[in-house]
Design a protein around this motif. Structure first.
Motif, PDB file in Angstrom:
ATOM      1  N   GLU A 377       0.821  -1.207   0.000  1.00  0.00           N
ATOM      2  CA  GLU A 377       0.000   0.000   0.000  1.00  0.00           C
ATOM      3  C   GLU A 377       0.855   1.257   0.000  1.00  0.00           C
ATOM      4  OE1 GLU A 377      -2.707  -3.180   1.563  1.00  0.00           O
ATOM      5  OE2 GLU A 377      -0.598  -2.638   1.810  1.00  0.00           O
ATOM      6  N   ASP A 378       1.980   1.227   0.734  1.00  0.00           N
ATOM      7  CA  ASP A 378       2.872   2.389   0.739  1.00  0.00           C
ATOM      8  C   ASP A 378       3.355   2.708  -0.674  1.00  0.00           C
ATOM      9  OD1 ASP A 378       2.683   2.905   3.409  1.00  0.00           O
ATOM     10  OD2 ASP A 378       4.607   2.027   3.967  1.00  0.00           O
ATOM     11  N   HIS A 602       6.662   3.154   7.931  1.00  0.00           N
ATOM     12  CA  HIS A 602       6.418   3.364   6.508  1.00  0.00           C
ATOM     13  C   HIS A 602       7.748   3.656   5.835  1.00  0.00           C
ATOM     14  CE1 HIS A 602       2.008   3.641   7.005  1.00  0.00           C
ATOM     15  NE2 HIS A 602       2.325   4.159   8.178  1.00  0.00           N
ATOM     16  N   ARG A 603       7.816   3.298   4.553  1.00  0.00           N
ATOM     17  CA  ARG A 603       9.068   3.471   3.807  1.00  0.00           C
ATOM     18  C   ARG A 603       8.870   4.451   2.650  1.00  0.00           C
ATOM     19  NH1 ARG A 603      10.575  -1.410   1.032  1.00  0.00           N
ATOM     20  NH2 ARG A 603       8.335  -1.640   0.739  1.00  0.00           N
ATOM     21  N   LEU A 604       9.783   5.396   2.543  1.00  0.00           N
ATOM     22  CA  LEU A 604       9.875   6.210   1.338  1.00  0.00           C
ATOM     23  C   LEU A 604      10.899   5.538   0.436  1.00  0.00           C
ATOM     24  CD1 LEU A 604       9.944   9.805   2.859  1.00  0.00           C
ATOM     25  CD2 LEU A 604       8.002   8.527   1.971  1.00  0.00           C
ATOM     26  N   MET A 626       1.949  12.858   5.996  1.00  0.00           N
ATOM     27  CA  MET A 626       1.994  11.616   6.748  1.00  0.00           C
ATOM     28  C   MET A 626       0.711  10.839   6.502  1.00  0.00           C
ATOM     29  SD  MET A 626       4.184  10.382   9.083  1.00  0.00           S
ATOM     30  CE  MET A 626       4.648  10.987  10.688  1.00  0.00           C
ATOM     31  N   PRO A 627       0.795   9.556   6.207  1.00  0.00           N
ATOM     32  CA  PRO A 627      -0.435   8.798   5.982  1.00  0.00           C
ATOM     33  C   PRO A 627      -1.262   8.723   7.254  1.00  0.00           C
ATOM     34  CG  PRO A 627       1.425   7.320   6.182  1.00  0.00           C
ATOM     35  CD  PRO A 627       1.992   8.718   6.156  1.00  0.00           C
ATOM     36  N   PHE A 633      -3.360  -3.985   6.093  1.00  0.00           N
ATOM     37  CA  PHE A 633      -2.126  -4.605   5.625  1.00  0.00           C
ATOM     38  C   PHE A 633      -2.254  -6.117   5.673  1.00  0.00           C
ATOM     39  CE2 PHE A 633      -1.031  -0.507   7.296  1.00  0.00           C
ATOM     40  CZ  PHE A 633      -0.171  -0.005   6.350  1.00  0.00           C
ATOM     41  N   ASN A 634      -2.086  -6.732   4.534  1.00  0.00           N
ATOM     42  CA  ASN A 634      -1.950  -8.179   4.525  1.00  0.00           C
ATOM     43  C   ASN A 634      -0.551  -8.504   5.005  1.00  0.00           C
ATOM     44  OD1 ASN A 634      -4.365  -9.255   3.794  1.00  0.00           O
ATOM     45  ND2 ASN A 634      -3.600 -10.233   1.955  1.00  0.00           N
TER      46      ASN A 634
END
Length: 673
Positions: A377-378, A602-604, A626-627, A633-634
């Motif tokens: 998703e990210d 989370h990863r950029l 920021m989300p 999340f699976n």
């Protein structure tokens, strides 16, 4: 266009941007016609961070005032609405403000406010236009600081880290009277530069006597010596001798040594399965973790103790046993159900870095539970953000049928619509098929064009010579596909005359292995991916190139999991700081990592182009905000986001080089002593 109402930009700099970019400060002069009592009320509201109420009061008073005080108060109200996250109200008010014919400082404030609104809407080109010309040396100091903050943010969002660092370098020199703010700027400057590759830091240095040279050399020191505190301390001392007059603050330099790795007094428990469907996945994570452990000098290595978590029902007993054995931190578990069991504990005695993310919307954040996973998703969200910042506004979506495709499509769709984009068409394809002409024709509206031709033929009673037309209302295609399917889909899109539409994708279109002849069929596709897969050969001892000598699996299908393993080890020493400083970033191998409010990581990612069969890094995926963590999340129960069949995958790690995962103290292999 729907605009985001509540913006929470991710980096420390962006927090500065929200707090420091406003032009009304404690030192600002009140508008003459506001009573001292009313001004005091506004000041009190600002101190309580009730920006919306303060904005409402100032706006109401502005509407009752005459020029030029009306415009000054409106400008102030716009700033407060921005602080409150009310972009729509800010946009409406700023349109009512006319530039002054005599007050150049007022015009500069207005121009920079309009710039910030353009940035928040993703219109980088307009923002750059509004920022010209640069204020001269005679302009008020606060306005010059404001200008360079804005410019640094604009370049960051556009992925130009070097230019962002240049602006921060200038801003740093303008902050001499505010050491606290200057420290934050310097930390961000170093953080920005350490995200760049060593090659870029060497080749892109400006001409002397620029202070940026010293910052770039400092970034290289930090990137290359993080495993050994003594060596880092020595390298920093040598750096100071080379740059004795550099403005880097001693407080900032001291801070670089505070969070460098773990110590031999630390005891880390690692919960990973040895058997079952996730054993091979776990082995890759384990090997990456241990590669990072070996990178630390022996005298600094913590004690590692491994526990076999193959059986779900053993999760809590392993957790309790690890604590009884003296563990101070835990890495794992990997299975989502196991993470759920840990998350349901009312009290966690020690920090746990789980290698997955739970999706319970009622989950209450546990301060000692950190969740780290490779959530697709990210990636989909970052594709949407990149497309928006590139000026695209209308999208087509093509994803595979099934859970994985739905997750990516929904994540992209939600983010794209939130930003204000439009989706012109969305189609799915069957992953097991090789002919994708039906969904592609529907995606491009060719089926409707053909239907119109058939209808016209019937009406005229004779064959109409016409060629079906593809749609002209889309800016780009968001494509989710595995490498093999992407190589089939791309030529078919070109066949149906969609070859000129930009295609943006997630990491899943790239196998992680250079296969120029096969990937040539992809044409030109832009995608986000783990930086470690795309970095040059100068990434140090933990680079992919360096590790493949004794760990060939890093060149295989599990490559992204090795990067995750490296990060899972190195993050342990960063967790407390990341938790205490919202927005703090860690530049890891799997991406630039940050925590959200629920301790999820989370990863950029890196942004790359696939062209002529070769993938090359072109920058880093910016983050607009920021989300809010609304996605689910699976986990690795269906490890499909990595393209791995957990039942049949084979580990490519060299077992002889690394100790087995077992419930024992870690001893170093003879070949590595």
């Amino acid at each position: 266009m729907h605009i985001i109402r509540h913006i929470a930009l991710l980096s420390i700099f962006v927090l500065l941007f929200q707090q420091g970019c406003t032009t009304v400060t404690k030192e600002s002069q009140p508008a003459p016609q506001m009573s001292p009592e009313l001004r005091l009320q506004v000041t009190s509201l600002l101190e309580d961070e009730d920006y919306a109420t303060a904005a409402m009061i100032v706006e109401t008073y502005a509407m009752e005032s005459e020029s030029p005080f009306r415009e000054q108060l409106l400008l102030e109200a716009v700033e407060y609405w921005l602080r409150a996250g009310e972009q729509e109200r800010s946009l409406a008010l700023v349109k009512l403000i006319q530039p002054s014919e005599t007050d150049l400082d007022f015009n500069l404030k207005l121009r920079m406010l309009r710039t910030e609104l353009a940035v928040l809407q993703g219109d980088i080109d307009q923002a750059l236009d509004l920022m010209q010309p640069e204020p001269g040396p005679d302009a008020p100091l606060a306005l010059r600081q404001h200008y360079h903050r804005n410019m640094a943010e604009i370049f960051r969002l556009s992925g130009n880290l070097l230019e962002s660092a240049r602006e921060l370098d200038v801003l740093d020199l303008l902050m001499e009277e505010d050491p606290d703010q200057r420290l934050v700027i310097q930390e961000l400057l170093v953080q920005t530069l350490t995200t760049m590759t060593d090659t870029a830091l060497t080749l892109l240095q400006p001409q002397p006597p620029s202070t940026l040279i010293g910052w770039m050399e400092l970034a290289k020191v930090i990137k290359s010596q993080t495993a050994d505190p003594e060596e880092l301390s020595s390298s920093l001392a040598e750096w100071r001798q080379r740059f004795p007059d550099h403005p880097a603050m001693q407080t900032m330099m001291a801070g670089l040594l505070e969070l460098q790795g773990l110590s031999p007094d630390d005891h880390i428990a690692v919960m990973l399965p040895r058997s079952g469907p996730y054993a091979k996945v776990a082995a890759a994570v384990r090997d990456g973790l241990m590669a990072a452990w070996y990178q630390q000098p022996p005298q600094y290595r913590p004690k590692l103790q491994f526990y076999d978590s193959s059986e779900l029902q053993s999760t809590l007993s392993i957790y309790q046993q690890a604590i009884l054995n003296g563990a101070q931190m835990i890495v794992g578990p990997l299975n989502k159900d196991s993470v759920k069991m840990i998350s349901n504990l009312e009290l966690l005695d020690i920090p746990v870095l789980a290698l997955n993310q739970v999706e319970d919307e009622f989950y209450e954040t546990n301060p000692n539970l950190f969740q780290f996973g490779l959530a697709p998703e990210d990636e989909a969200e970052q594709v949407a953000e990149r497309a928006w910042l590139e000026g695209h506004r209308t999208a087509l979506i093509l994803t595979p049928q099934g859970n994985w495709g739905d997750r990516l499509a929904n994540s992209f769709r939600n983010r794209w619509l939130t930003l204000g984009g439009e989706i012109m068409e969305s189609q799915t394809y069957l992953p097991k098929e090789n002919d994708f002409s039906v969904p592609i024709r529907m995606l491009l509206n060719i089926n409707e064009s053909e239907a119109r031709i058939r209808s016209l033929t019937r009406l005229m009673g004779q064959r109409v010579e016409a060629e079906p037309r593809t749609r002209q209302d889309a800016d780009f295609i968001f494509l989710a596909a595995r490498p093999q399917k992407a190589r089939q889909i791309r030529p078919q899109l070109k066949f149906f005359r969609a070859g000129n539409l930009p295609i943006l994708s997630t990491s899943h279109i790239y196998s992680g292995i250079e296969q120029a002849e096969l990937d040539r069929d992809l044409g030109k596709i832009s995608f986000v991916d783990t930086p470690w897969l795309l970095e040059d050969n100068h990434g140090g001892a933990l680079s992919r190139k360096s590790l493949e000598r004794f760990m060939p699996g890093v060149k295989g299908r599990y490559a992204r999991l090795y990067a995750m393993g490296i990060d899972s080890y190195n993050l342990l020493s960063q967790l407390q700081a990341m938790q205490q400083q919202p927005g703090r970033l860690y530049n890891g191998k799997s991406g630039t990592i940050y925590l959200d409010a629920q301790n999820r990581m989370h990863r950029l990612l890196a942004w790359a182009d696939m062209e002529k069969g070769k993938a090359s890094i072109i920058g880093y995926a910016p983050r607009i905000e920021m989300p809010h963590n609304t996605q689910t999340f699976n986990d690795m129960n269906s490890i499909d986001e990595l393209g791995i069949d957990v039942e049949t995958g084979s580990s490519e790690a060299v077992e002889a080089e690394l100790p087995p995962v077992s419930d024992h103290d870690l001893s170093e292999p003879a070949g590595r002593r």
